[in-house]
Design a protein around this motif. Structure first.
Motif, mmCIF file in Angstrom:
data_model
loop_
_atom_site.group_PDB
_atom_site.id
_atom_site.type_symbol
_atom_site.label_atom_id
_atom_site.label_comp_id
_atom_site.label_asym_id
_atom_site.label_seq_id
_atom_site.Cartn_x
_atom_site.Cartn_y
_atom_site.Cartn_z
ATOM 1 N N SER A 174 0.814 -1.236 0.000
ATOM 2 C CA SER A 174 0.000 0.000 0.000
ATOM 3 C C SER A 174 0.833 1.266 0.000
ATOM 4 C CB SER A 174 -0.910 0.053 1.231
ATOM 5 O OG SER A 174 -1.512 -1.156 1.450
ATOM 6 N N VAL A 175 2.097 1.171 0.417
ATOM 7 C CA VAL A 175 2.914 2.389 0.486
ATOM 8 C C VAL A 175 3.058 3.083 -0.884
ATOM 9 C CG1 VAL A 175 4.239 1.963 2.584
ATOM 10 C CG2 VAL A 175 4.974 0.898 0.446
ATOM 11 N N VAL A 176 2.890 2.305 -1.967
ATOM 12 C CA VAL A 176 3.004 2.929 -3.286
ATOM 13 C C VAL A 176 1.639 3.129 -3.955
ATOM 14 C CG1 VAL A 176 5.369 2.187 -3.730
ATOM 15 C CG2 VAL A 176 3.476 0.671 -4.363
ATOM 16 N N ASP A 177 0.584 2.907 -3.193
ATOM 17 C CA ASP A 177 -0.771 3.122 -3.713
ATOM 18 C C ASP A 177 -1.304 4.428 -3.128
ATOM 19 O OD1 ASP A 177 -3.418 3.156 -4.400
ATOM 20 O OD2 ASP A 177 -3.952 1.320 -3.311
ATOM 21 N N GLU A 178 -1.161 5.511 -3.880
ATOM 22 C CA GLU A 178 -1.521 6.837 -3.358
ATOM 23 C C GLU A 178 -3.020 6.989 -3.118
ATOM 24 O OE1 GLU A 178 0.373 9.149 -2.110
ATOM 25 O OE2 GLU A 178 2.254 8.160 -2.628
ATOM 26 N N THR A 179 -3.828 6.067 -3.642
ATOM 27 C CA THR A 179 -5.272 6.146 -3.362
ATOM 28 C C THR A 179 -5.562 5.661 -1.943
ATOM 29 O OG1 THR A 179 -5.773 3.914 -4.170
ATOM 30 C CG2 THR A 179 -5.857 5.722 -5.783
ATOM 31 N N ASP A 180 -4.614 4.962 -1.337
ATOM 32 C CA ASP A 180 -4.787 4.485 0.039
ATOM 33 C C ASP A 180 -4.319 5.568 1.003
ATOM 34 O OD1 ASP A 180 -4.667 3.321 2.542
ATOM 35 O OD2 ASP A 180 -4.029 1.358 1.779
ATOM 36 N N GLN A 181 -5.272 6.225 1.644
ATOM 37 C CA GLN A 181 -4.949 7.315 2.572
ATOM 38 C C GLN A 181 -5.351 6.956 4.003
ATOM 39 O OE1 GLN A 181 -3.178 10.085 1.879
ATOM 40 N NE2 GLN A 181 -2.888 9.345 -0.206
ATOM 41 N N LYS A 182 -5.397 5.651 4.305
ATOM 42 C CA LYS A 182 -5.712 5.238 5.679
ATOM 43 C C LYS A 182 -4.602 5.701 6.618
ATOM 44 C CE LYS A 182 -8.028 0.966 4.251
ATOM 45 N NZ LYS A 182 -7.218 0.545 3.097
ATOM 46 N N ASP A 183 -4.957 5.900 7.888
ATOM 47 C CA ASP A 183 -4.002 6.452 8.854
ATOM 48 C C ASP A 183 -2.706 5.633 8.920
ATOM 49 O OD1 ASP A 183 -5.846 8.357 9.402
ATOM 50 O OD2 ASP A 183 -6.444 7.556 11.351
ATOM 51 N N ASP A 184 -2.845 4.310 8.986
ATOM 52 C CA ASP A 184 -1.653 3.453 9.105
ATOM 53 C C ASP A 184 -0.755 3.596 7.871
ATOM 54 O OD1 ASP A 184 -2.415 2.482 11.541
ATOM 55 O OD2 ASP A 184 -3.263 0.617 10.755
ATOM 56 N N THR A 185 -1.398 3.588 6.705
ATOM 57 C CA THR A 185 -0.630 3.669 5.460
ATOM 58 C C THR A 185 0.096 5.008 5.368
ATOM 59 O OG1 THR A 185 -2.438 2.409 4.472
ATOM 60 C CG2 THR A 185 -0.786 3.297 2.967
ATOM 61 N N VAL A 186 -0.629 6.070 5.670
ATOM 62 C CA VAL A 186 -0.032 7.412 5.599
ATOM 63 C C VAL A 186 1.134 7.527 6.579
ATOM 64 C CG1 VAL A 186 -0.494 9.863 6.074
ATOM 65 C CG2 VAL A 186 -2.144 8.496 4.764
ATOM 66 N N ALA A 187 0.954 6.958 7.774
ATOM 67 C CA ALA A 187 2.005 7.032 8.805
ATOM 68 C C ALA A 187 3.252 6.265 8.366
ATOM 69 C CB ALA A 187 1.483 6.480 10.123
ATOM 70 N N ILE A 188 3.072 5.079 7.820
ATOM 71 C CA ILE A 188 4.232 4.284 7.397
ATOM 72 C C ILE A 188 4.952 4.970 6.236
ATOM 73 C CG2 ILE A 188 4.940 2.098 6.326
ATOM 74 C CD1 ILE A 188 2.754 0.740 7.971
ATOM 75 N N ARG A 189 4.169 5.471 5.280
ATOM 76 C CA ARG A 189 4.747 6.165 4.132
ATOM 77 C C ARG A 189 5.587 7.365 4.607
ATOM 78 N NH1 ARG A 189 -0.185 7.314 1.217
ATOM 79 N NH2 ARG A 189 -0.371 5.254 0.313
ATOM 80 N N ALA A 190 5.022 8.154 5.520
ATOM 81 C CA ALA A 190 5.718 9.349 6.022
ATOM 82 C C ALA A 190 6.994 8.959 6.766
ATOM 83 C CB ALA A 190 4.780 10.144 6.933
ATOM 84 N N LEU A 191 6.892 7.902 7.551
ATOM 85 C CA LEU A 191 8.068 7.459 8.319
ATOM 86 C C LEU A 191 9.169 6.961 7.373
ATOM 87 C CD1 LEU A 191 9.412 4.780 10.110
ATOM 88 C CD2 LEU A 191 9.308 7.065 11.091
ATOM 89 N N ASN A 192 8.780 6.190 6.372
ATOM 90 C CA ASN A 192 9.767 5.695 5.398
ATOM 91 C C ASN A 192 10.486 6.860 4.726
ATOM 92 O OD1 ASN A 192 9.081 3.039 5.918
ATOM 93 N ND2 ASN A 192 7.748 2.835 4.137
#
Ligand SMILES: C[S@@+](CC[C@H](N)C(=O)[O-])C[C@H]1O[C@@H](n2cnc3c(N)ncnc32)[C@H](O)[C@@H]1O
Length: 224
Positions: A174-192
């Motif tokens: 999901s980290v590369v699926d920009e349509t996924d804006q769930k809290d967990d996904t957004v948090a992991i993406r930002a942290l990465n």
């Protein structure tokens, strides 16, 4: 240019599992016991990740380790098994229920004397630790929205050259699926993104299971 990665098939994954050293019968029993929890058992790390954590603990000669997110204790056994003599692992977890299973299996694995379990929100446990840079190895595998907090609290206590290992950094892709804006996904993406450009560390993402991010704390004055 040909791809420089190999997509795993079930057969290839079985092959990967066959080619690791750690074959602990207690861990096999813990997988079976955790499986009785049904879908929740998905939270347990994969066996090859466990073997990898043991190896990391050994090569860092870790005597002081921290785990955030213990569940039924698989990663804790994996880390504790690799600690240097006299080494200690602090486990941060909120669930009494799941860690009752962990405690039982730590005893069976003979590592209970190396593990201290703190049952309360991990941020509280971490903030209460001394600020000295003495931690050799940390594994973060709890609530994703708090990863940044755990990372910062541990990094300030990590010795130079110490390692922080973060789990689930691919988050099922999901980290590369920009349509996924769930809290967990957004948090992991930002942290990465944050860790990849954090000058305090050197990092590499290892696509094992749901992805591990390995970060080494740079020494003061280290040439880059
Ligand atoms: C993915 S599981 C950990 C799996 C474990 N590393 C293993 O090998 O089986 C995540 C765990 O984090 C715990 N957790 C969630 N929020 C937490 C918090 N704020 N503080 C400490 N633990 C937390 C959950 O109770 C759960 O057991």
């Amino acid at each position: 240019m040909p791809d420089k990665f190999v997509s795993l098939t079930p057969e290839l994954y079985a092959y990967v599992l066959e080619h690791r050293s750690e074959r602990d019968p207690v861990l096999a029993e813990l997988i079976a016991e955790t499986g009785k929890l049904g879908g929740l058992s998905m939270m347990q790390i994969a066996p090859e990740q466990g073997a990898f954590l043991t190896l990391l603990a050994r090569i860092t000669n870790a005597t002081s380790a921290i785990e955030v997110g213990t569940f039924t204790g698989y990663s804790a056994i994996s880390i504790a098994r690799g600690l240097a003599p006299g080494g200690r692992l602090l486990c941060c977890e909120v669930s009494e229920e799941w860690t009752a299973i962990a405690r039982d299996f730590w005893t069976r694995a003979g590592v209970d004397d190396r593990i201290r379990l703190e049952i309360r929100p991990a941020a509280e446990t971490l903030r209460a630790l001394p600020e000295s840079e003495t931690v050799d190895l940390a594994f973060i595998d709890a609530d994703k929205v708090s990863y940044r907090t755990y990372y910062e609290e541990i990094l300030r206590r990590l010795r130079p050259n110490g390692l922080i290992v973060l789990d689930n950094v691919l988050w099922g892709g999901s980290v590369v699926d920009e349509t996924d804006q769930k809290d967990d996904t957004v948090a992991i993406r930002a942290l990465n993104d944050f860790v990849a450009s954090d000058p305090r560390v050197e990092c590499v993402m290892v696509p094992i299971a749901d992805g591990l991010l390995l970060t080494r704390k740079r020494a003061v004055g280290e040439i880059r």
